[in-house]
Design a protein around this motif. Structure first.
Motif, short mmCIF file in Angstrom:
data_model
loop_
_atom_site.label_atom_id
_atom_site.label_comp_id
_atom_site.label_asym_id
_atom_site.label_seq_id
_atom_site.Cartn_x
_atom_site.Cartn_y
_atom_site.Cartn_z
N SER A 170 12.72 12.17 -2.50
CA SER A 170 13.66 13.07 -1.94
C SER A 170 14.05 12.96 -0.49
N PHE A 171 13.10 12.86 0.36
CA PHE A 171 13.29 12.77 1.75
C PHE A 171 13.82 11.29 2.16
N GLY A 172 13.17 10.34 1.61
CA GLY A 172 13.34 8.91 2.31
C GLY A 172 14.22 8.19 1.65
N ILE A 173 14.12 7.77 0.34
CA ILE A 173 14.91 6.76 -0.38
C ILE A 173 16.24 7.55 -0.71
N MET A 174 16.34 8.82 -0.92
CA MET A 174 17.64 9.56 -0.96
C MET A 174 18.56 9.45 0.19
N GLN A 175 18.06 9.50 1.48
CA GLN A 175 18.72 9.27 2.70
C GLN A 175 19.12 7.85 2.82
N ILE A 176 18.49 6.71 2.14
CA ILE A 176 19.11 5.45 2.41
C ILE A 176 20.24 5.36 1.27
N ILE A 177 19.94 5.91 0.15
CA ILE A 177 21.12 6.03 -0.94
C ILE A 177 22.19 6.64 -0.17
#
Length: 136
Positions: free
Chosen positions: A20-27
């Motif tokens: 939610s907080f990390g990988i979604m920011q990359i996406i």
């Protein structure tokens, strides 16, 4: 057995939070910020500080990639199967529920202009319909 269930639930929660907080920011950086920056620069009449935007995006991608690796790698290397499955099931469920939020959705565009407003000329944001005349 009870301890393994607690570990599974804990790492399921860690997986949800990591995605939610990390990988979604990359996406979102790859599917919204970069394409929207390219499209908006073409429509602007004044100078846009695209290097500032891309620098911010690069920092976000690097930081969240490192944080993600610092969580995933030790879990895979040293965790038991309950921890590993909990982490990846949490990430997988969050991945499936987040698919509709990828790309240049209306909410993502609004967040983009709010976050990167300082890199654009005020007149361009008014012309794009992002800002109104009254707002300073």
């Amino acid at each position: 057995m009870f301890f393994n269930i607690i570990l599974f639930l804990t790492f399921w929660f860690v997986g949800v939070m990591l995605f939610s907080f990390g990988i979604m920011q990359i996406i979102l950086s790859l599917t919204c910020t970069i394409p929207l920056t390219k499209a908006t620069i073409v429509r602007c009449k004044h100078m846009v500080d695209s290097s500032g935007i891309y620098k911010s995006v690069s920092i976000t991608i690097v930081i969240w990639t490192v944080v993600s690796l610092l969580v995933i790698w030790p879990t895979i290397s040293f965790g038991n199967s309950y921890m590993i499955f909990g982490l990846f099931i949490g990430m997988g469920i969050t991945f499936l529920t987040s698919l509709s939020k990828w790309g240049t959705t209306q909410a993502n565009c609004a967040d983009y202009y709010r976050r990167y407003e300082r890199y654009y000329a005020h007149n361009d944001l008014i012309a794009l319909g992002v800002l109104t005349e009254e707002r300073e």
